[in-house]
Design an enzyme around this catalytic site. Structure first.
Site, PDB file in Angstrom:
ATOM      1  N   LYS A 186      -9.984   9.153  -3.904  1.00  0.00           N
ATOM      2  CA  LYS A 186      -8.771   8.363  -4.118  1.00  0.00           C
ATOM      3  C   LYS A 186      -8.775   7.695  -5.513  1.00  0.00           C
ATOM      4  O   LYS A 186      -9.779   7.729  -6.228  1.00  0.00           O
ATOM      5  CB  LYS A 186      -8.640   7.317  -3.010  1.00  0.00           C
TER       6      LYS A 186
HETATM    7  C1  LIG Z   1      -7.074   9.672   2.390  1.00  0.00           C
HETATM    8  C2  LIG Z   1      -5.916   9.386   3.260  1.00  0.00           C
HETATM    9  C3  LIG Z   1      -6.007   8.631   4.435  1.00  0.00           C
HETATM   10  C4  LIG Z   1      -7.285   8.174   5.068  1.00  0.00           C
HETATM   11  O1  LIG Z   1      -8.306   7.904   4.351  1.00  0.00           O
HETATM   12  P1  LIG Z   1      -9.869   8.029   4.671  1.00  0.00           P
HETATM   13  O2  LIG Z   1     -10.383   6.877   3.887  1.00  0.00           O
HETATM   14  O3  LIG Z   1     -10.321   9.345   4.133  1.00  0.00           O
HETATM   15  O4  LIG Z   1     -10.073   7.854   6.120  1.00  0.00           O
HETATM   16  C5  LIG Z   1      -4.847   8.338   5.126  1.00  0.00           C
HETATM   17  N1  LIG Z   1      -3.663   8.786   4.724  1.00  0.00           N
HETATM   18  C6  LIG Z   1      -3.527   9.536   3.624  1.00  0.00           C
HETATM   19  C7  LIG Z   1      -2.168   9.981   3.217  1.00  0.00           C
HETATM   20  C8  LIG Z   1      -4.651   9.880   2.872  1.00  0.00           C
HETATM   21  O5  LIG Z   1      -4.510  10.661   1.794  1.00  0.00           O
END
Ligand SMILES: *Cc1c(COP(=O)(O)O)cnc(C)c1O
Length: 405
Positions: A186
């Site tokens: 992210k």
């Molecule tokens: C990455 C992501 C999540 C969840 O994140 P994690 O930290 O990997 O559990 C939720 N929604 C979206 C749209 C994402 O891209």
């Protein structure tokens, strides 16, 4: 999306502060931790940076969504409207609290189509959950007004859009609650982690307890805490929070690089009249982690993907339509309600119905969409080369089509 590309001495320093004391847990151990409270410090930095009143860190973005839903009283018997294009975590969180995910079409913003949302509302609808995919936002004015009209909760899944904004407000801080993910890919990362953001104190207090076995955190020590409700363990560790603390200080730099790189790459694709770009409700608020673009037909798009693959320039270009993680078309486990344990009847019925639901409006968008991930490490020279090569590959495909016709 890649904060990990700027890993450096700052992250190591913050983690080292924690390693020095050895107190890896975010709660308690007040003496031995010697004033080091990384999770608390990161929560404070999040409220400052994004302009919300409260922030509750969690162990992941999925845990943050689950926590937000619990704190907003979403559960069995409730329907949550969400888009057909997102990451699997969005429906996982809905299912985990016992609620029913109601999937609706996206438009060329790659996010919820407000008209499709309206049509999906039933007496059981409790919440609308837009997902601000690939760095950019849903039409929040339209969705907020639908929520107001029908007295629904607006929960923003802003996991992919850290640092993005809509009309001057940070994504994730506009609805009743919003979430970020700090997983490894992210915009900023903790390694693993997430956060619930809200301006409502009650949502914060419930999120705080829910992520730590229902502890009210009012006792003189953990043993003396009361448990006003059932919770789970979705805590972040001090080590992860420490990484996030270094990363959040780099956010402005990350956004500036992403925006510059995105703009330069886009200038090459803009020269091709057949290419159109994703609609962005507030272009100034795009976090620019992806450049998302369309060709006129699915056939041409597939041909462009094949040509870029043949030329070795496909990596970093995502054709979500064929992707297992992000689009309804390939979510067979969801459509077959394949669960390790017994789902409730409303969930099972709703999931099996997805097999026959018409997603042709979404297909017409996603079948023509390619998203190019923007790297922080590209040099200007590399972007120019990439832009030229991509444009040449696309022109070749367009010409072949014309000569075949
Ligand atoms: C990455 C992501 C999540 C969840 O994140 P994690 O930290 O990997 O559990 C939720 N929604 C979206 C749209 C994402 O891209």
């Amino acid at each position: 999306m890649p904060g990990f590309e700027l890993w450096g001495a700052e992250e190591r320093k913050e983690v080292n502060d924690v390693l020095e004391t050895g107190i890896l847990m975010r709660y308690g151990f007040d003496g031995p931790r010697k004033g080091i409270w990384k999770a608390k410090e990161l929560e404070e930095a999040i409220t400052q940076t994004f302009g919300c009143k409260y922030a509750q860190l969690t162990s992941s973005g999925t845990a943050a969504l689950t926590t937000a839903m619990a704190a907003l009283n979403i559960g069995a018997g409730d329907e949550v409207i969400m888009p057909s294009f997102t990451f699997v975590a969005s429906f996982e969180a809905v299912l985990s609290v016992g609620a029913v995910p109601v999937l609706v079409d996206v438009d060329d913003s790659l996010t919820l189509d407000p008209e499709a949302v309206r049509k999906a509302i039933t007496p059981k609808t409790k919440c609308i959950m837009p997902v601000h995919m690939c760095g950019s936002m849903a039409d929040l004015d339209a969705l907020a007004s639908i929520c107001k009209e029908h007295n629904l909760i607006l929960l923003e899944d802003a996991c992919q859009s850290i640092g993005g904004s809509y009309k001057g407000k940070s994504l994730g801080t506009i609805g009743h609650a919003g979430t970020f993910s700090f997983d490894f890919v992210k915009t900023i990362t903790c390694g693993e982690g997430g956060v619930v953001m809200t301006n409502n104190e009650e949502v914060l207090i419930k999120s705080d307890g829910y992520t730590d076995h229902g502890h009210d955190h009012k006792g003189v020590d953990r043993g003396a805490d009361l448990h006003p409700f059932i919770g789970y363990n979705f805590r972040i560790s001090e080590l992860h929070a420490a990484v996030g603390l270094a990363q959040i200080k780099k956010l402005d730099r990350i956004l500036a690089i992403q925006r510059a790189n995105n703009k330069l790459l886009r200038s090459y694709l803009e020269q091709i009249p057949e290419i159109s770009f994703r609609t962005i409700p507030d272009p100034a608020g795009d976090n620019a982690s992806f450049l998302s673009w369309f060709l006129p037909t699915e056939e041409l798009t597939r041909a462009a993907v094949a040509e870029m693959k043949a030329q070795g320039i496909l990596p970093g270009n995502f054709y979500w339509y064929d992707n297992n993680w992000h689009y309804i078309r390939k979510w067979d486990h969801l459509k077959q309600a394949t669960s390790l344990y017994n789902l409730n009847d409303a969930q099972k019925t709703a999931l099996l119905k997805l097999q026959t639901q018409d997603f042709s409006a979404s297909d017409a968008i996603m079948g023509r969409c390619i998203s190019t991930a923007i790297s922080l490490s590209w040099t200007e020279e590399q972007i120019r080369e990439k832009g030229e090569k991509m444009a040449a590959a696309i022109r070749k495909v367009l010409q072949e089509q014309t000569s075949n016709a």
